[in-house]
Enzyme design. Structure first.
Site, PDB file in Angstrom:
ATOM      1  N   PRO A   1       0.673  -1.181   0.020  1.00  0.00           N
ATOM      2  CA  PRO A   1       0.095   0.202  -0.069  1.00  0.00           C
ATOM      3  C   PRO A   1       0.871   1.287  -0.037  1.00  0.00           C
ATOM      4  O   PRO A   1       0.217   2.384  -0.256  1.00  0.00           O
ATOM      5  CB  PRO A   1      -0.790  -0.128   1.282  1.00  0.00           C
ATOM      6  CG  PRO A   1      -0.414  -1.110   2.044  1.00  0.00           C
ATOM      7  CD  PRO A   1       0.629  -2.098   1.264  1.00  0.00           C
TER       8      PRO A   1
ATOM      9  N   GLU B   1       2.947  -7.038   8.410  1.00  0.00           N
ATOM     10  CA  GLU B   1       3.072  -5.899   8.681  1.00  0.00           C
ATOM     11  C   GLU B   1       3.789  -5.146   7.518  1.00  0.00           C
ATOM     12  O   GLU B   1       3.715  -3.758   7.421  1.00  0.00           O
ATOM     13  CB  GLU B   1       3.204  -5.407  10.266  1.00  0.00           C
ATOM     14  CG  GLU B   1       2.425  -5.765  11.310  1.00  0.00           C
ATOM     15  CD  GLU B   1       1.027  -5.278  10.932  1.00  0.00           C
ATOM     16  OE1 GLU B   1       0.818  -4.282  10.888  1.00  0.00           O
ATOM     17  OE2 GLU B   1       0.249  -6.142  10.689  1.00  0.00           O
TER      18      GLU B   1
ATOM     19  N   ARG C   1      -3.456  -8.312 -20.991  1.00  0.00           N
ATOM     20  CA  ARG C   1      -4.575  -8.114 -21.971  1.00  0.00           C
ATOM     21  C   ARG C   1      -4.042  -6.978 -22.840  1.00  0.00           C
ATOM     22  O   ARG C   1      -4.631  -6.677 -24.040  1.00  0.00           O
ATOM     23  CB  ARG C   1      -5.778  -7.632 -21.375  1.00  0.00           C
ATOM     24  CG  ARG C   1      -5.962  -6.325 -20.369  1.00  0.00           C
ATOM     25  CD  ARG C   1      -6.975  -6.314 -19.816  1.00  0.00           C
ATOM     26  NE  ARG C   1      -8.282  -6.256 -20.614  1.00  0.00           N
ATOM     27  CZ  ARG C   1      -8.368  -4.879 -21.002  1.00  0.00           C
ATOM     28  NH1 ARG C   1      -7.527  -3.911 -20.995  1.00  0.00           N
ATOM     29  NH2 ARG C   1      -9.305  -4.795 -22.093  1.00  0.00           N
TER      30      ARG C   1
ATOM     31  N   ASP D   1     -10.943   1.157 -24.466  1.00  0.00           N
ATOM     32  CA  ASP D   1     -11.155   0.989 -22.971  1.00  0.00           C
ATOM     33  C   ASP D   1     -11.191   2.083 -22.195  1.00  0.00           C
ATOM     34  O   ASP D   1     -10.801   3.168 -22.410  1.00  0.00           O
ATOM     35  CB  ASP D   1      -9.764   0.277 -22.096  1.00  0.00           C
ATOM     36  CG  ASP D   1      -9.840  -1.306 -22.673  1.00  0.00           C
ATOM     37  OD1 ASP D   1     -10.767  -1.915 -23.137  1.00  0.00           O
ATOM     38  OD2 ASP D   1      -8.744  -1.929 -22.393  1.00  0.00           O
TER      39      ASP D   1
HETATM   40  N1  ADE Z   1      -0.600  -5.102  -0.038  1.00  0.00           N
HETATM   41  C1  ADE Z   1      -1.441  -4.780   0.666  1.00  0.00           C
HETATM   42  N2  ADE Z   1      -2.521  -3.542   0.357  1.00  0.00           N
HETATM   43  C2  ADE Z   1      -2.019  -3.510  -1.038  1.00  0.00           C
HETATM   44  C3  ADE Z   1      -2.636  -2.470  -1.807  1.00  0.00           C
HETATM   45  N3  ADE Z   1      -3.457  -1.753  -1.906  1.00  0.00           N
HETATM   46  N4  ADE Z   1      -1.725  -2.542  -3.218  1.00  0.00           N
HETATM   47  C4  ADE Z   1      -0.905  -3.455  -3.234  1.00  0.00           C
HETATM   48  N5  ADE Z   1      -0.226  -4.442  -2.515  1.00  0.00           N
HETATM   49  C5  ADE Z   1      -1.054  -4.423  -1.397  1.00  0.00           C
END
Ligand code: ADE
Length: 236
Positions: free
Chosen positions: A95, A123, A161, A176
């Protein structure tokens, strides 16, 4: 041929997802090769541990660097980024990464020969993986998944794709959503009257200029409604 390697502690998670639709077809046509590797296979300790407690304290466990280094060494022949084979991307899904966009998928489809997708867990991942091995840290959106696995599937699908000849018709990817900077326009198929809900007349009259105009208006309408941020960048 593009080669994609997925590094995960849950190889079973991927058992069937690459066996359907476009990805399956592209694999059979040797447009792409996808291999899934169990990171646990690259541990060297008796208990095959892939995680450990964080230095500095705090909740949760941290993905160890060593098994990931071992896996990259095996796949790419080196753990020095500068010595990776040409056009290699080593991606950490997390994230914290930069947000994955259609443009990123296009860039990979156009120029990458090898993509290694490291699925983070716990974590976090020992930062030395980022410091030494990773070329791109990527997030698929502003939410936290319990691991990078779903994100690896998302990237694989979006990239594959776009590979030449992966889709039946060359034009289908060009039209797209996002390729034009807008969301897609609405689509209809037969019957023209479904339970009293009618297909817009303009689509039935065969006037292609009018149809194009209607589609652009509808695309703008949708984009204005849901994704104003897209308009402010390019189409304002
Ligand atoms: N791992 C945990 N959350 C994630 C996300 N939003 N994008 C990519 N990998 C992740």
């Amino acid at each position: 041929m593009l080669k994609i390697d997925v590094l995960t502690i849950f190889p079973e998670f991927f058992r069937e997802v690459f066996d359907f639709g476009i990805i399956r077809r592209a694999r059979l046509a040797e447009i792409v090769e996808v291999n899934v590797h169990d990171i646990r296979e690259f541990t060297t300790d008796k208990h095959r541990m892939t995680d450990d407690r964080p230095f500095g304290g705090g909740d949760g466990m941290v993905f160890k660097a060593e098994p990931i280094f071992n896996a990259i060494e095996k796949l790419l022949g080196t753990t020095e980024r500068e010595k990776y084979p040409p056009a290699t991307r080593v991606v950490l899904l997390s994230p914290q990464g930069q947000v994955f966009k259609q443009a990123t998928a296009k860039e990979y489809a156009d120029s990458a020969k090898r993509v290694v997708l490291i699925c983070g867990r716990y974590e976090g991942v020992d930062e030395r993986v980022n410091e030494a091995l990773v070329t791109d840290e990527i997030s698929i959106g502003d939410y936290v998944l319990s691991g990078g696995e779903p994100a690896a599937i998302v990237l694989t699908d979006a990239i594959v794709r776009l590979l030449p000849n992966a889709l039946g018709s060359e034009t289908s990817a060009e039209n797209d959503s996002f390729s034009s900077g807008l969301l897609d326009y609405p689509h209809y198929t037969r019957p023209a009257d479904f339970r009293g809900m009618k297909v817009p007349d303009v689509l039935l009259n065969g006037n292609h200029a009018e149809i194009e105009k209607w589609r652009r208006e509808k695309a703008l309408e949708k984009t204005r409604k849901y994704r104003k941020d897209l308009l402010s960048k390019e189409n304002s």
